[in-house]
Motif scaffolding. Sequence first.
Motif, short mmCIF file in Angstrom:
data_model
loop_
_atom_site.label_atom_id
_atom_site.label_comp_id
_atom_site.label_asym_id
_atom_site.label_seq_id
_atom_site.Cartn_x
_atom_site.Cartn_y
_atom_site.Cartn_z
N ALA A 11 0.85 -1.19 0.00
CA ALA A 11 0.00 0.00 0.00
C ALA A 11 0.89 1.24 0.00
O ALA A 11 1.93 1.26 0.65
CB ALA A 11 -0.90 0.00 1.23
N PRO A 12 0.50 2.26 -0.74
CA PRO A 12 1.31 3.48 -0.75
C PRO A 12 1.33 4.10 0.64
O PRO A 12 0.36 4.03 1.39
CB PRO A 12 0.60 4.38 -1.76
CG PRO A 12 -0.76 3.82 -1.91
CD PRO A 12 -0.68 2.37 -1.56
N ALA A 13 2.45 4.72 0.97
CA ALA A 13 2.59 5.36 2.28
C ALA A 13 1.60 6.52 2.37
O ALA A 13 1.43 7.29 1.42
CB ALA A 13 4.01 5.87 2.46
N ARG A 14 0.94 6.61 3.48
CA ARG A 14 -0.04 7.66 3.71
C ARG A 14 0.66 8.87 4.32
O ARG A 14 1.46 8.75 5.23
CB ARG A 14 -1.10 7.12 4.67
CG ARG A 14 -2.11 8.11 5.14
CD ARG A 14 -3.13 7.48 6.07
NE ARG A 14 -2.66 7.25 7.42
CZ ARG A 14 -2.50 8.17 8.35
NH1 ARG A 14 -2.71 9.45 8.05
NH2 ARG A 14 -2.11 7.86 9.56
N ALA A 15 0.37 10.02 3.81
CA ALA A 15 0.94 11.26 4.35
C ALA A 15 0.28 11.56 5.69
O ALA A 15 -0.91 11.34 5.86
CB ALA A 15 0.71 12.41 3.38
N PRO A 16 1.05 12.06 6.66
CA PRO A 16 0.44 12.39 7.95
C PRO A 16 -0.54 13.55 7.82
O PRO A 16 -0.35 14.46 6.99
CB PRO A 16 1.64 12.79 8.82
CG PRO A 16 2.73 13.13 7.87
CD PRO A 16 2.47 12.35 6.62
N THR A 17 -1.58 13.53 8.63
CA THR A 17 -2.56 14.61 8.62
C THR A 17 -1.98 15.83 9.34
O THR A 17 -0.97 15.74 10.04
CB THR A 17 -3.85 14.19 9.33
OG1 THR A 17 -3.56 13.95 10.71
CG2 THR A 17 -4.46 12.95 8.69
N PHE A 18 -2.64 16.96 9.19
CA PHE A 18 -2.21 18.16 9.89
C PHE A 18 -2.22 17.93 11.40
O PHE A 18 -1.30 18.35 12.10
CB PHE A 18 -3.12 19.34 9.52
CG PHE A 18 -2.77 20.61 10.24
CD1 PHE A 18 -1.67 21.35 9.86
CD2 PHE A 18 -3.54 21.05 11.31
CE1 PHE A 18 -1.34 22.52 10.53
CE2 PHE A 18 -3.21 22.20 11.99
CZ PHE A 18 -2.12 22.94 11.59
N ALA A 19 -3.25 17.26 11.90
CA ALA A 19 -3.34 16.98 13.34
C ALA A 19 -2.19 16.10 13.80
O ALA A 19 -1.59 16.35 14.86
CB ALA A 19 -4.68 16.32 13.67
N GLU A 20 -1.85 15.08 13.03
CA GLU A 20 -0.73 14.21 13.39
C GLU A 20 0.59 14.98 13.40
O GLU A 20 1.43 14.77 14.28
CB GLU A 20 -0.65 13.02 12.43
CG GLU A 20 -1.80 12.05 12.58
CD GLU A 20 -1.89 11.02 11.46
OE1 GLU A 20 -2.46 9.96 11.72
OE2 GLU A 20 -1.41 11.29 10.35
#
Length: 64
Positions: A11-20
């Motif tokens: 699975a492609p790496a998920r970018a962190p959210t602003f909150a994370e």
Amino acid sequence: MPDEQKQEQPAPARAPTFAEMTVQGVRERFPEEVVDASEFRGDWTITVKKGRITEILTFLRDDP
């Protein structure tokens, strides 16, 4: 295509959210002050020691 030739793609790496990223920034800037950080249904809660709360809230307000 035979089963032997099929390869699962990671699975492609998920970018962190602003909150994370915000939680990570607080943890990096105030490592001794963060007691806990948790997420529930998309909402983050950061529990910190009260001694530097004004400095932590100022960081959260002013840091881009």
